[in-house]
Design a protein around this motif. Structure first.
Motif: not given
Length: 253
Positions: A164, A166, A170, A228, A230, A234-235, A237-238, A243, A246
């Motif tokens: 992921i 981040l 987004d 992923l 994003t 939005r962590a 949701e990620a 998820p 993103g």
């Protein structure tokens, strides 16, 4: 749900020019990681921000340009970052283990295997590995260039189930969303999905831009690891079990 997750956090998400580390934002990200770990996943944090974290204590107002100044800022910032992550996860009675790597470490079979064993042992001891490039010794010739690539290589090294990324964007867009109309790309299943996508360089606080994130995502996907991409905002949701934010880069066979 992915059981072994690498989470890369960009510099802009947890540092600022004049205030050093943004503790509230860092605490929020630690909260999200803790929730995922409580749900049964192992989380490995790749944290950018060492140079940004060292700038304020050293009185720097602009990102250093020379390698020696960057390394000096990083030597201060790595301590600041480790302390901040340690304090944040201590709220959950978790210990943080700092792991600093260079490209040479990953490139040599013996040192890569040793790094792999260390990361796995930290995991079994319920410590949270916080990984960063060892900016204090890396040179222009051997450095990863950014922590996006480092995160992809770490994900491959530990056989992660998901990566992921981040940052401050987004999703992947076909052009810079700050400069006008841009369309989000929500799924990348192959090279054809990237036709017409223009990715730019990094911002003032970090070395990685969308181009480096795109390259890192493709590197991980080619190693069979879904990615992923994003924003840090939005962590929650990620890092959810399913998820819905993103851009997803599907793992290649």
């Amino acid at each position: 749900m992915a059981r072994r997750v690498v989470v890369k956090i960009g510099s802009s998400a947890i540092t600022s020019f004049h205030g050093g580390i943004r503790r509230a934002e860092l605490d929020t990200l630690a909260d999200v990681c803790q929730t995922r770990m409580t749900g049964g996943s192992d989380v490995f944090v790749v944290s950018s921000g060492a140079i940004g974290a060292g700038m304020a204590p050293l009185g720097m107002t602009t990102r250093p340009a020379t390698l020696s100044a960057k390394q000096a800022a990083a030597s201060v910032g790595q301590l600041e970052l480790a302390r901040a992550w340690g304090d944040s996860f201590a709220r959950y009675d978790r210990v943080v283990g700092q792991v600093l790597l260079t490209a040479a470490d990953i490139g040599r079979r013996d040192s890569a295997a040793n790094a792999q064993r260390t990361l796995d042992r930290l995991r079994t001891l319920r410590a949270v590995p916080v990984i960063n490039e060892n900016d204090t010794v890396a040179t222009n010739e051997i450095r990863f260039g950014d922590n996006d690539r480092l995160a992809a290589l770490v994900a491959h090294l530990i056989s992660a189930d998901a990566l992921i990324l981040l940052s401050d964007v987004d999703a992947l867009y076909d052009s810079d969303p700050r400069k006008g109309d841009a369309t989000a790309v929500t799924m990348v299943g192959g090279e054809g999905d990237l036709d017409g996508v223009v990715a730019g360089a990094g911002g003032a606080l970090g070395t990685g831009g969308m181009a480096s994130k795109l390259a890192a995502a493709r590197l991980a996907a080619d190693a069979g690891i879904p990615v992923l991409l994003t924003s840090a905002e939005r962590a929650t949701e990620a890092l959810a079990a399913e998820p819905t934010v993103g851009t997803v880069f599907a793992a290649r066979p």
